[in-house]
Design a protein around this motif. Structure first.
Motif, PDB file in Angstrom:
ATOM      1  N   UNK A 109       3.074   5.357   5.118  1.00 21.25           N
ATOM      2  CA  UNK A 109       1.910   4.799   5.501  1.00 21.25           C
ATOM      3  C   UNK A 109       1.263   3.902   4.653  1.00 21.25           C
ATOM      4  N   UNK A 110       1.562   4.074   3.330  1.00 14.39           N
ATOM      5  CA  UNK A 110       1.037   2.605   2.751  1.00 14.39           C
ATOM      6  C   UNK A 110       1.686   1.250   2.763  1.00 14.39           C
ATOM      7  N   UNK A 111       0.976   0.359   3.102  1.00 10.78           N
ATOM      8  CA  UNK A 111       1.684  -1.061   3.379  1.00 10.78           C
ATOM      9  C   UNK A 111       2.324  -1.714   1.954  1.00 10.78           C
ATOM     10  N   UNK A 112       3.217  -2.291   2.023  1.00  7.94           N
ATOM     11  CA  UNK A 112       3.998  -3.185   0.979  1.00  7.94           C
ATOM     12  C   UNK A 112       3.329  -4.430   0.900  1.00  7.94           C
ATOM     13  N   UNK A 113       2.721  -4.930  -0.222  1.00  9.04           N
ATOM     14  CA  UNK A 113       1.932  -6.054  -0.133  1.00  9.04           C
ATOM     15  C   UNK A 113       1.989  -6.884  -1.429  1.00  9.04           C
ATOM     16  N   UNK A 114       1.662  -7.979  -1.510  1.00  3.93           N
ATOM     17  CA  UNK A 114       1.855  -8.790  -2.786  1.00  3.93           C
ATOM     18  C   UNK A 114       0.645  -8.379  -3.817  1.00  3.93           C
ATOM     19  N   UNK A 115       1.149  -8.651  -5.079  1.00  3.72           N
ATOM     20  CA  UNK A 115       0.138  -7.958  -6.097  1.00  3.72           C
ATOM     21  C   UNK A 115      -1.251  -8.675  -6.093  1.00  3.72           C
ATOM     22  N   UNK A 116      -1.466 -10.010  -5.281  1.00  2.00           N
ATOM     23  CA  UNK A 116      -2.463 -10.597  -4.975  1.00  2.00           C
ATOM     24  C   UNK A 116      -3.325 -10.038  -3.844  1.00  2.00           C
ATOM     25  N   UNK A 117      -2.936  -8.890  -3.278  1.00  2.00           N
ATOM     26  CA  UNK A 117      -3.788  -8.382  -2.295  1.00  2.00           C
ATOM     27  C   UNK A 117      -4.530  -7.371  -2.639  1.00  2.00           C
ATOM     28  N   UNK A 118      -5.734  -6.860  -1.768  1.00  2.00           N
ATOM     29  CA  UNK A 118      -6.448  -5.979  -2.437  1.00  2.00           C
ATOM     30  C   UNK A 118      -5.998  -4.311  -1.763  1.00  2.00           C
ATOM     31  N   UNK A 119      -5.050  -4.402  -0.751  1.00  2.00           N
ATOM     32  CA  UNK A 119      -4.825  -3.364  -0.394  1.00  2.00           C
ATOM     33  C   UNK A 119      -5.192  -2.613   0.918  1.00  2.00           C
ATOM     34  N   UNK A 120      -4.755  -1.470   1.268  1.00  2.00           N
ATOM     35  CA  UNK A 120      -5.545  -0.839   2.466  1.00  2.00           C
ATOM     36  C   UNK A 120      -6.023   0.435   2.255  1.00  2.00           C
ATOM     37  N   UNK A 121      -7.063   0.947   2.999  1.00  2.00           N
ATOM     38  CA  UNK A 121      -7.981   2.130   2.642  1.00  2.00           C
ATOM     39  C   UNK A 121      -6.944   3.450   2.657  1.00  2.00           C
ATOM     40  N   UNK A 122      -7.066   4.248   1.776  1.00  2.00           N
ATOM     41  CA  UNK A 122      -6.145   5.451   1.670  1.00  2.00           C
ATOM     42  C   UNK A 122      -6.698   6.798   2.013  1.00  2.00           C
TER      43      UNK A 122
END
Length: 240
Positions: A178-191
């Motif tokens: 359920x957690x998105x795969x992102x670049x290191x420069x991104x802030x992420x998604x709320x868990x």
């Protein structure tokens, strides 16, 4: 050194496995396999980080302020078991007065895995470890919102679920997918949805086939028994 027609070249380094160890004060050293095996029991008791690695590799140090510092293993003293070692502050740009280590691993392992990043404000993401194969000694490992900090960085490839624990005593268990795969420069998604003033205290990675028990309010608490929910839910407060 070898002499070739009056000029000198460095002899090739024999590639071999060594053990990088660091105590809770940040004193770091490497030791050969024979030394490690002879003193293994004491090493496991006395050292916070114990990392087998190649002597030609780098050690990656991820910290709570969103930085990754790297140290060439060749630059870390190869010493006897009782020798104190050298502070990580002296071997890299790490500053023990300003940041706290969360995850320490050899670059060879990091770049072959996927890392989970979790912040106190409950932002999370999965990042390919290949993004951290860089030449610089220090890089920004993740983007952080103002006043936020990392609470967890870890290898996530072998795990299937995550559990977030807040300071207010709420727990949320959900699938890692359920957690998105992102670049290191991104802030992420709320868990996890947090109450006002609350923040995350711990994050755990679980395998569904193995039982994970923590101590909560001085009692054992099995994380796998928490109701499986969706990411961005409020979580539950256990009655213990």
């Amino acid at each position: 050194q070898m002499c070739i027609r009056d000029s000198y070249v460095a002899a090739p380094v024999k590639e071999e496995t060594v053990y990088f160890v660091m105590d809770r004060f940040g004193y770091s050293k490497t030791m050969d396999k024979a030394t490690y095996q002879r003193n293994k029991e004491n090493i496991l008791k006395e050292y916070k980080f114990i990392v087998p690695c190649m002597n030609t590799d780098k050690i990656c140090i991820f910290t709570d302020n969103g930085k990754m510092h790297s140290i060439k293993v060749a630059d870390i003293p190869l010493v006897r078991f009782r020798d104190k070692g050298t502070p990580a502050d002296n071997l890299s740009n790490y500053d023990s007065a300003q940041e706290r280590m969360l995850y320490v691993a050899p670059l060879a392992s990091v770049k072959e895995n996927t890392l989970l990043f979790v912040t106190a404000a409950s932002m999370c993401k999965l990042v390919s470890g290949a993004e951290f194969d860089v030449a610089k000694r220090t890089i920004v490992s993740t983007k952080l919102a103002e006043e936020d900090s990392l609470i967890f960085v870890g290898s996530a490839d072998e795990m299937e679920q995550v559990v977030f624990q807040s300071e207010g005593g709420y727990f949320l268990r959900f699938q890692k997918q359920d957690i998105s795969a992102m670049k290191k420069t991104s802030i992420g998604v709320r868990g996890m949805k947090l109450a006002e003033g609350d923040k995350l205290d711990h994050a755990y990675l679980l395998e569904s086939r193995q039982e994970y028990t923590i101590t909560y309010h001085d009692k054992p608490y099995v994380l796998n028994r928490i109701k499986l929910s969706k990411r961005d839910s409020k979580g539950i407060k256990p009655r213990i």
